[in-house]
Design an enzyme around this catalytic site. Sequence first.
Site, PDB file in Angstrom:
ATOM      1  N   HIS A 100       5.477 -16.133  11.716  1.00 52.71           N
ATOM      2  CA  HIS A 100       5.335 -17.524  12.518  1.00 52.71           C
ATOM      3  C   HIS A 100       6.141 -18.363  12.731  1.00 52.71           C
ATOM      4  CE1 HIS A 100       2.096 -20.619  13.482  1.00 52.71           C
ATOM      5  NE2 HIS A 100       2.763 -21.478  12.550  1.00 52.71           N
ATOM      6  N   ASP A 118       8.436 -23.435  10.204  1.00 50.38           N
ATOM      7  CA  ASP A 118       7.157 -24.063  10.571  1.00 50.38           C
ATOM      8  C   ASP A 118       7.248 -25.587  10.081  1.00 50.38           C
ATOM      9  OD1 ASP A 118       4.521 -23.900  11.243  1.00 50.38           O
ATOM     10  OD2 ASP A 118       3.567 -23.215   9.398  1.00 50.38           O
TER      11      ASP A 118
HETATM   12 ZN   LIG Z   1       2.619 -23.495  12.062  1.00 51.34          ZN
END
Ligand SMILES: [Zn+2]
Length: 377
Positions: free
Chosen positions: A273, A173
Amino acid sequence: MLSVFCSPSRYVQGRDATRNLGVEIDALGLGKRACLIASNHAIKHLELTWEETLTEANISYALTEFSGECSREEIDRIKDIAAEYKAELIIGAGGGKVLDTTRAVASELNLPVVNCPTVASSDAPCSALSVVYGEDGEFDSYMFYKRNPDLVLVDTSVIAKAPVRYLVAGMGDALATMFEAKTVIAAGKKNQLGGATTISARILAEACYQILIADSIEAIESVNNRAVTPALERIVEANTLLSGLGFESGGLAIAHSVHNGLTTLHETHDFLHGEKVAFGLLVQLVAEGKGLDVISPILEYSSEVGLPLTLSDIGVNDLDRERLRKVAERSVKEGETAHNEPFEVTAAVIFDAILTADSLGRRFRESEVVEAAISKA
Ligand SMILES: [Zn+2]
């Protein structure tokens, strides 16, 4: 367009930081009655420390175990508990879903909020937004709140005991943060707050990238030993704070839109994610026409830390063109951050970039296998 920058009011990080939770809440004057929402895992490890630190600070609290899903029902259930307890603040301790629920409850009740992430798997804890998924696990929308958290408290001795995969996903991320922010700045587009990017956001995003390159391997080895080290502290700050400020005030682009598109494929739901964002970054770089001078270091980094390089790394083994076309279409839906690029982004642009990024990842893997064979011989 006005430049806008936002951040949590206070960020506290370090070994056994939980012991200071009460003192920090008190210092900020956030209230004396807390509704504490926590994952089962957090309760097991932190219940005694909470009792000590909150009692010492004269803060009474109602502890509620999180149900496991950030759903409308769960938000309402906790809102009722908080209202009945006459809570003056909401504290959340756990992974992303616990903290998303906590921020939603606090926002709807207009109460101060404290986030205590127990994993460093994404940059959401510092932000004033949550990612909302539908029942089927597909990306649904972003939920925006009035304010960033009043306090984010990260206990690195807790993070060090979580599975290393979470830390690595957080690196994925964070890896995209600088590239997305730079794109938004170059295009003169808006950040997640609807304003122009500040110098501060750009510099924080750059620092985030530099720390990842310098410290990731050492931080992974720390967590493999359940140990807290300076390198782990720096990576946790990069994953949580630098990436958090960098994405929200810097802005997002194709990488996060491709993440959202990938959630239309059920086989990606078991992947985190940050793992999908890491592949989304490769797609972004290909779509932007970046050369191998930019893409190869990312492939090398991702391979070294264990982030996905290919579609099959995120569970997509069936490269059916119709299904991939759906991913591309979802990635460019109205309101998607893919439109923050300085050129027109269509489903065809994303579709072609996905196929090419996947091939580059596979080619890189093969070259690693050949190199390994040569060095053996
Ligand atoms: Zn993110």
